[in-house]
Structures are given as C-alpha cells and as structure tokens.
Write a protein that holds these residues in place. Sequence first.
Motif, PDB file in Angstrom:
ATOM      1  N   ASN A   1       0.841  -1.194   0.000  1.00  0.00           N
ATOM      2  CA  ASN A   1       0.000   0.000   0.000  1.00  0.00           C
ATOM      3  C   ASN A   1       0.881   1.251   0.000  1.00  0.00           C
ATOM      4  OD1 ASN A   1       0.886   0.286   2.685  1.00  0.00           O
ATOM      5  ND2 ASN A   1      -1.020  -0.539   3.538  1.00  0.00           N
ATOM      6  N   GLU A   2       0.271   2.408   0.164  1.00  0.00           N
ATOM      7  CA  GLU A   2       1.010   3.672   0.121  1.00  0.00           C
ATOM      8  C   GLU A   2       2.041   3.794   1.244  1.00  0.00           C
ATOM      9  OE1 GLU A   2       0.916   5.902  -2.439  1.00  0.00           O
ATOM     10  OE2 GLU A   2      -0.351   4.360  -3.341  1.00  0.00           O
ATOM     11  N   ASP A   3       1.867   3.006   2.308  1.00  0.00           N
ATOM     12  CA  ASP A   3       2.823   3.007   3.424  1.00  0.00           C
ATOM     13  C   ASP A   3       3.882   1.916   3.253  1.00  0.00           C
ATOM     14  OD1 ASP A   3       3.759   4.058   5.879  1.00  0.00           O
ATOM     15  OD2 ASP A   3       2.742   2.463   6.987  1.00  0.00           O
ATOM     16  N   GLY A   4       3.861   1.195   2.126  1.00  0.00           N
ATOM     17  CA  GLY A   4       4.837   0.143   1.874  1.00  0.00           C
ATOM     18  C   GLY A   4       4.524  -1.168   2.579  1.00  0.00           C
ATOM     19  N   ARG A   5       3.301  -1.306   3.088  1.00  0.00           N
ATOM     20  CA  ARG A   5       2.903  -2.520   3.809  1.00  0.00           C
ATOM     21  C   ARG A   5       1.995  -3.372   2.931  1.00  0.00           C
ATOM     22  NH1 ARG A   5       4.347  -1.643   9.167  1.00  0.00           N
ATOM     23  NH2 ARG A   5       4.767   0.550   9.627  1.00  0.00           N
ATOM     24  N   CYS A   6       2.031  -4.680   3.196  1.00  0.00           N
ATOM     25  CA  CYS A   6       1.198  -5.614   2.436  1.00  0.00           C
ATOM     26  C   CYS A   6       0.449  -6.485   3.431  1.00  0.00           C
ATOM     27  CB  CYS A   6       2.075  -6.454   1.510  1.00  0.00           C
ATOM     28  SG  CYS A   6       1.125  -7.453   0.354  1.00  0.00           S
ATOM     29  N   PRO A   7      -0.686  -6.004   3.900  1.00  0.00           N
ATOM     30  CA  PRO A   7      -1.439  -6.745   4.924  1.00  0.00           C
ATOM     31  C   PRO A   7      -2.183  -7.942   4.346  1.00  0.00           C
ATOM     32  CG  PRO A   7      -2.630  -4.773   4.293  1.00  0.00           C
ATOM     33  CD  PRO A   7      -1.321  -4.742   3.543  1.00  0.00           C
ATOM     34  N   GLY A   8      -2.532  -8.866   5.228  1.00  0.00           N
ATOM     35  CA  GLY A   8      -3.399  -9.970   4.850  1.00  0.00           C
ATOM     36  C   GLY A   8      -2.759 -11.057   4.011  1.00  0.00           C
ATOM     37  N   LEU A   9      -1.454 -11.269   4.134  1.00  0.00           N
ATOM     38  CA  LEU A   9      -0.808 -12.307   3.336  1.00  0.00           C
ATOM     39  C   LEU A   9      -1.195 -13.719   3.771  1.00  0.00           C
ATOM     40  CD1 LEU A   9       2.757 -10.773   2.898  1.00  0.00           C
ATOM     41  CD2 LEU A   9       1.067 -11.212   1.102  1.00  0.00           C
ATOM     42  N   ILE A  10      -1.481 -13.901   5.074  1.00  0.00           N
ATOM     43  CA  ILE A  10      -1.870 -15.225   5.553  1.00  0.00           C
ATOM     44  C   ILE A  10      -2.678 -15.066   6.841  1.00  0.00           C
ATOM     45  CG2 ILE A  10       0.252 -15.612   6.890  1.00  0.00           C
ATOM     46  CD1 ILE A  10       0.116 -18.576   5.866  1.00  0.00           C
ATOM     47  N   SER A  11      -3.642 -15.941   7.022  1.00  0.00           N
ATOM     48  CA  SER A  11      -4.461 -15.903   8.239  1.00  0.00           C
ATOM     49  C   SER A  11      -3.761 -16.697   9.344  1.00  0.00           C
ATOM     50  CB  SER A  11      -5.836 -16.509   7.975  1.00  0.00           C
ATOM     51  OG  SER A  11      -5.705 -17.905   7.734  1.00  0.00           O
ATOM     52  N   ALA A  12      -4.161 -16.452  10.558  1.00  0.00           N
ATOM     53  CA  ALA A  12      -3.606 -17.184  11.693  1.00  0.00           C
ATOM     54  C   ALA A  12      -3.886 -18.677  11.565  1.00  0.00           C
ATOM     55  CB  ALA A  12      -4.168 -16.634  13.002  1.00  0.00           C
ATOM     56  N   GLU A  13      -5.046 -19.031  11.024  1.00  0.00           N
ATOM     57  CA  GLU A  13      -5.415 -20.445  10.866  1.00  0.00           C
ATOM     58  C   GLU A  13      -4.523 -21.154   9.849  1.00  0.00           C
ATOM     59  OE1 GLU A  13      -8.287 -17.982  12.530  1.00  0.00           O
ATOM     60  OE2 GLU A  13      -7.785 -17.903  10.405  1.00  0.00           O
ATOM     61  N   ALA A  14      -4.132 -20.471   8.804  1.00  0.00           N
ATOM     62  CA  ALA A  14      -3.318 -21.078   7.749  1.00  0.00           C
ATOM     63  C   ALA A  14      -1.820 -21.038   8.057  1.00  0.00           C
ATOM     64  CB  ALA A  14      -3.583 -20.373   6.422  1.00  0.00           C
ATOM     65  N   PHE A  15      -1.442 -20.287   9.063  1.00  0.00           N
ATOM     66  CA  PHE A  15      -0.033 -20.094   9.403  1.00  0.00           C
ATOM     67  C   PHE A  15       0.434 -21.252  10.284  1.00  0.00           C
ATOM     68  CE2 PHE A  15       3.364 -17.348  11.480  1.00  0.00           C
ATOM     69  CZ  PHE A  15       4.119 -17.222  10.344  1.00  0.00           C
ATOM     70  N   ILE A  16       1.204 -22.163   9.698  1.00  0.00           N
ATOM     71  CA  ILE A  16       1.678 -23.351  10.405  1.00  0.00           C
ATOM     72  C   ILE A  16       3.209 -23.382  10.376  1.00  0.00           C
ATOM     73  CG2 ILE A  16      -0.410 -24.674   9.907  1.00  0.00           C
ATOM     74  CD1 ILE A  16       1.155 -26.053   7.618  1.00  0.00           C
ATOM     75  N   SER A  17       3.786 -24.247  11.168  1.00  0.00           N
ATOM     76  CA  SER A  17       5.244 -24.402  11.166  1.00  0.00           C
ATOM     77  C   SER A  17       5.708 -24.817   9.780  1.00  0.00           C
ATOM     78  CB  SER A  17       5.663 -25.470  12.177  1.00  0.00           C
ATOM     79  OG  SER A  17       5.334 -25.064  13.477  1.00  0.00           O
ATOM     80  N   GLY A  18       6.882 -24.344   9.401  1.00  0.00           N
ATOM     81  CA  GLY A  18       7.440 -24.714   8.111  1.00  0.00           C
ATOM     82  C   GLY A  18       8.387 -23.665   7.585  1.00  0.00           C
ATOM     83  N   MET A  19       8.861 -23.886   6.362  1.00  0.00           N
ATOM     84  CA  MET A  19       9.747 -22.940   5.700  1.00  0.00           C
ATOM     85  C   MET A  19       8.925 -22.111   4.715  1.00  0.00           C
ATOM     86  SD  MET A  19      13.374 -23.531   3.739  1.00  0.00           S
ATOM     87  CE  MET A  19      13.972 -24.461   5.140  1.00  0.00           C
ATOM     88  N   TYR A  20       9.108 -20.805   4.780  1.00  0.00           N
ATOM     89  CA  TYR A  20       8.366 -19.851   3.954  1.00  0.00           C
ATOM     90  C   TYR A  20       9.337 -18.967   3.182  1.00  0.00           C
ATOM     91  CZ  TYR A  20       4.197 -20.831   6.782  1.00  0.00           C
ATOM     92  OH  TYR A  20       3.129 -21.429   7.399  1.00  0.00           O
ATOM     93  N   LYS A  21       8.803 -18.318   2.154  1.00  0.00           N
ATOM     94  CA  LYS A  21       9.561 -17.247   1.499  1.00  0.00           C
ATOM     95  C   LYS A  21       8.610 -16.143   1.079  1.00  0.00           C
ATOM     96  CE  LYS A  21       9.836 -18.951  -3.277  1.00  0.00           C
ATOM     97  NZ  LYS A  21      10.743 -19.345  -4.358  1.00  0.00           N
ATOM     98  N   LEU A  22       9.095 -14.948   1.222  1.00  0.00           N
ATOM     99  CA  LEU A  22       8.441 -13.770   0.675  1.00  0.00           C
ATOM    100  C   LEU A  22       9.224 -13.377  -0.567  1.00  0.00           C
ATOM    101  CD1 LEU A  22       7.737 -11.594   3.835  1.00  0.00           C
ATOM    102  CD2 LEU A  22       6.030 -12.424   2.207  1.00  0.00           C
ATOM    103  N   ARG A  23       8.521 -13.190  -1.670  1.00  0.00           N
ATOM    104  CA  ARG A  23       9.168 -12.750  -2.908  1.00  0.00           C
ATOM    105  C   ARG A  23       8.678 -11.343  -3.216  1.00  0.00           C
ATOM    106  NH1 ARG A  23      10.945 -15.258  -8.412  1.00  0.00           N
ATOM    107  NH2 ARG A  23      10.566 -13.500  -9.794  1.00  0.00           N
ATOM    108  N   PHE A  24       9.626 -10.424  -3.325  1.00  0.00           N
ATOM    109  CA  PHE A  24       9.353  -9.020  -3.600  1.00  0.00           C
ATOM    110  C   PHE A  24       9.784  -8.728  -5.037  1.00  0.00           C
ATOM    111  CE2 PHE A  24      10.287  -9.520   0.887  1.00  0.00           C
ATOM    112  CZ  PHE A  24       9.289  -8.791   1.505  1.00  0.00           C
ATOM    113  N   GLU A  25       8.882  -8.192  -5.847  1.00  0.00           N
ATOM    114  CA  GLU A  25       9.171  -7.910  -7.253  1.00  0.00           C
ATOM    115  C   GLU A  25       9.815  -6.531  -7.381  1.00  0.00           C
ATOM    116  OE1 GLU A  25       9.021 -10.320  -9.368  1.00  0.00           O
ATOM    117  OE2 GLU A  25       7.939 -11.680  -8.026  1.00  0.00           O
ATOM    118  N   THR A  26      11.073  -6.460  -6.996  1.00  0.00           N
ATOM    119  CA  THR A  26      11.794  -5.189  -6.933  1.00  0.00           C
ATOM    120  C   THR A  26      12.067  -4.598  -8.313  1.00  0.00           C
ATOM    121  OG1 THR A  26      13.859  -6.442  -6.753  1.00  0.00           O
ATOM    122  CG2 THR A  26      12.855  -5.689  -4.704  1.00  0.00           C
ATOM    123  N   GLY A  27      12.385  -5.455  -9.289  1.00  0.00           N
ATOM    124  CA  GLY A  27      12.667  -4.936 -10.634  1.00  0.00           C
ATOM    125  C   GLY A  27      11.488  -4.194 -11.230  1.00  0.00           C
ATOM    126  N   SER A  28      10.303  -4.776 -11.104  1.00  0.00           N
ATOM    127  CA  SER A  28       9.088  -4.127 -11.623  1.00  0.00           C
ATOM    128  C   SER A  28       8.798  -2.828 -10.880  1.00  0.00           C
ATOM    129  CB  SER A  28       7.890  -5.072 -11.496  1.00  0.00           C
ATOM    130  OG  SER A  28       8.098  -6.228 -12.259  1.00  0.00           O
TER     131      SER A  28
END
Length: 133
Positions: A62-89
Amino acid sequence: MLGNSSREEHTAELMAAAASNPLTTHVLNTGDGIPAAKMAVSLHRLDSELMIWNMLSVGTTNEDGRCPGLISAEAFISGMYKLRFETGSYWEGLGQTSFYPYVEVVFTITDPQQRFHIPLLMSRFSYSTYRGS
C-alpha cells in the motif's frame, strides 16, 4: 503530518491489522527515503516432502509500503516460507533500473503462535532484511 487523534487512529488500525495477521512486511525505498508503494509481493510455503514451493498468496504494498493480509492465523503453520518481492518491476515503474530483478527472503517458522514482521530495506543496488517486532 498526523495530528494526535489521527496518529492514535492510525496506530490503532496498525495494531488491529497486526493482531489478525501473524506475518507482516514493510518495504522501504531507502534510496529515496520513502515507503515502496505498489510493489508486488507473494508468500510461499515449502512442501518438505516434494521439495517444491507452493504459492499461498499475492498482494501489493500500500502507500505506506505494507502488504497486509498475506496469511491468516489459521493457515499459518510451522514450516519454511519465502516472501518474494518484485523489486525490478517496482523500479521500472519509477522509470529506473535495478540490479536485483526480485528479492526472496526465506525463513523458518517453528512457533506459528508468535507474530513475525519481516521488513525489506532496499535501494536500486542493495537490500537488507531482518526479523522485526
């Protein structure tokens, strides 16, 4: 600049969003000293049996550089994750070039009951990240 009541309302909104989102991110364009608005972000979780990344969600900062709502508490489980940021675009949208076409931040969640904040600080030729609070 926000007045006292506006600042309090803004803080309350951020706290409410953080309470419902176990994983948050904030992207800052440190080269220009501004939030990185309108950047595409995707969240992935590793399937440890198949060793493939599954996309869980996509969003845009958003305009503040935040991206809310990527995952809910229910779907958030132990494991390996990655965030991919499209910096070139993002940089192309500003009429500039960047050395990094994208940034991937890989991290492990062992206690999904905690809250996790992963900021990305970037310029056209560098980036850094850390586990925030």
